[in-house]
Scaffold this motif. Sequence first.
Motif, mmCIF file in Angstrom:
data_model
loop_
_atom_site.group_PDB
_atom_site.id
_atom_site.type_symbol
_atom_site.label_atom_id
_atom_site.label_comp_id
_atom_site.label_asym_id
_atom_site.label_seq_id
_atom_site.Cartn_x
_atom_site.Cartn_y
_atom_site.Cartn_z
ATOM 1 N N UNK A 1 0.820 -1.209 0.000
ATOM 2 C CA UNK A 1 0.000 0.000 0.000
ATOM 3 C C UNK A 1 0.853 1.258 0.000
ATOM 4 N N UNK A 2 0.365 2.259 -0.696
ATOM 5 C CA UNK A 2 1.002 3.579 -0.737
ATOM 6 C C UNK A 2 -0.040 4.580 -0.257
ATOM 7 N N UNK A 3 0.265 5.288 0.830
ATOM 8 C CA UNK A 3 -0.673 6.237 1.429
ATOM 9 C C UNK A 3 -0.203 7.657 1.168
ATOM 10 N N UNK A 4 -1.132 8.512 0.707
ATOM 11 C CA UNK A 4 -0.824 9.913 0.413
ATOM 12 C C UNK A 4 -1.793 10.795 1.202
ATOM 13 N N UNK B 1 -5.248 5.865 -0.129
ATOM 14 C CA UNK B 1 -4.336 4.720 -0.065
ATOM 15 C C UNK B 1 -4.607 3.822 -1.262
ATOM 16 N N UNK B 2 -3.574 3.545 -2.037
ATOM 17 C CA UNK B 2 -3.663 2.617 -3.162
ATOM 18 C C UNK B 2 -2.951 1.341 -2.757
ATOM 19 N N UNK C 1 -8.256 1.297 6.130
ATOM 20 C CA UNK C 1 -7.589 2.590 6.293
ATOM 21 C C UNK C 1 -8.010 3.195 7.630
ATOM 22 N N UNK C 2 -7.039 3.688 8.374
ATOM 23 C CA UNK C 2 -7.276 4.324 9.665
ATOM 24 C C UNK C 2 -6.700 5.735 9.599
ATOM 25 N N UNK D 1 -8.533 3.209 -1.166
ATOM 26 C CA UNK D 1 -9.255 3.574 0.053
ATOM 27 C C UNK D 1 -9.082 5.065 0.280
ATOM 28 N N UNK D 2 -10.139 5.723 0.746
ATOM 29 C CA UNK D 2 -10.054 7.160 1.005
ATOM 30 C C UNK D 2 -10.634 7.470 2.376
ATOM 31 N N UNK D 3 -10.155 8.551 2.964
ATOM 32 C CA UNK D 3 -10.651 9.044 4.239
ATOM 33 C C UNK D 3 -10.302 10.509 4.356
#
Length: 107
Positions: free
Chosen positions: A38-41, A49-50, A63-64, A90-92
Amino acid sequence: MALVLVVPCDAASHAERTTGTAPHARVPAPARPFGAVCRTVVDGSHVTADCRNPYPETDHVGLHVECERWWDIDADGVRVEAGPAQHVRLTGRCWKEVRSAWITHQR
């Protein structure tokens, strides 16, 4: 007087078998690779997160998001199934700044 010691024949043979070396420990099987990459931006108050799963076993990713402000609600996203060779996004978000964001994995 004579002292006679009688040893059962089974005990004598057991003593002969167990002297010498200690029993061998079992070597655990190597762990199979697992987990989506996973890569989180973080962009302002938004988190993306992809995740891509290169392994043959399904990974459930979540995702948290922890927000910076005390009054801003932290979020734990719903787990999403990432099957073999599958890509998920995933998005938040927070209302204001994001303090931290991370991904969890579950078999």
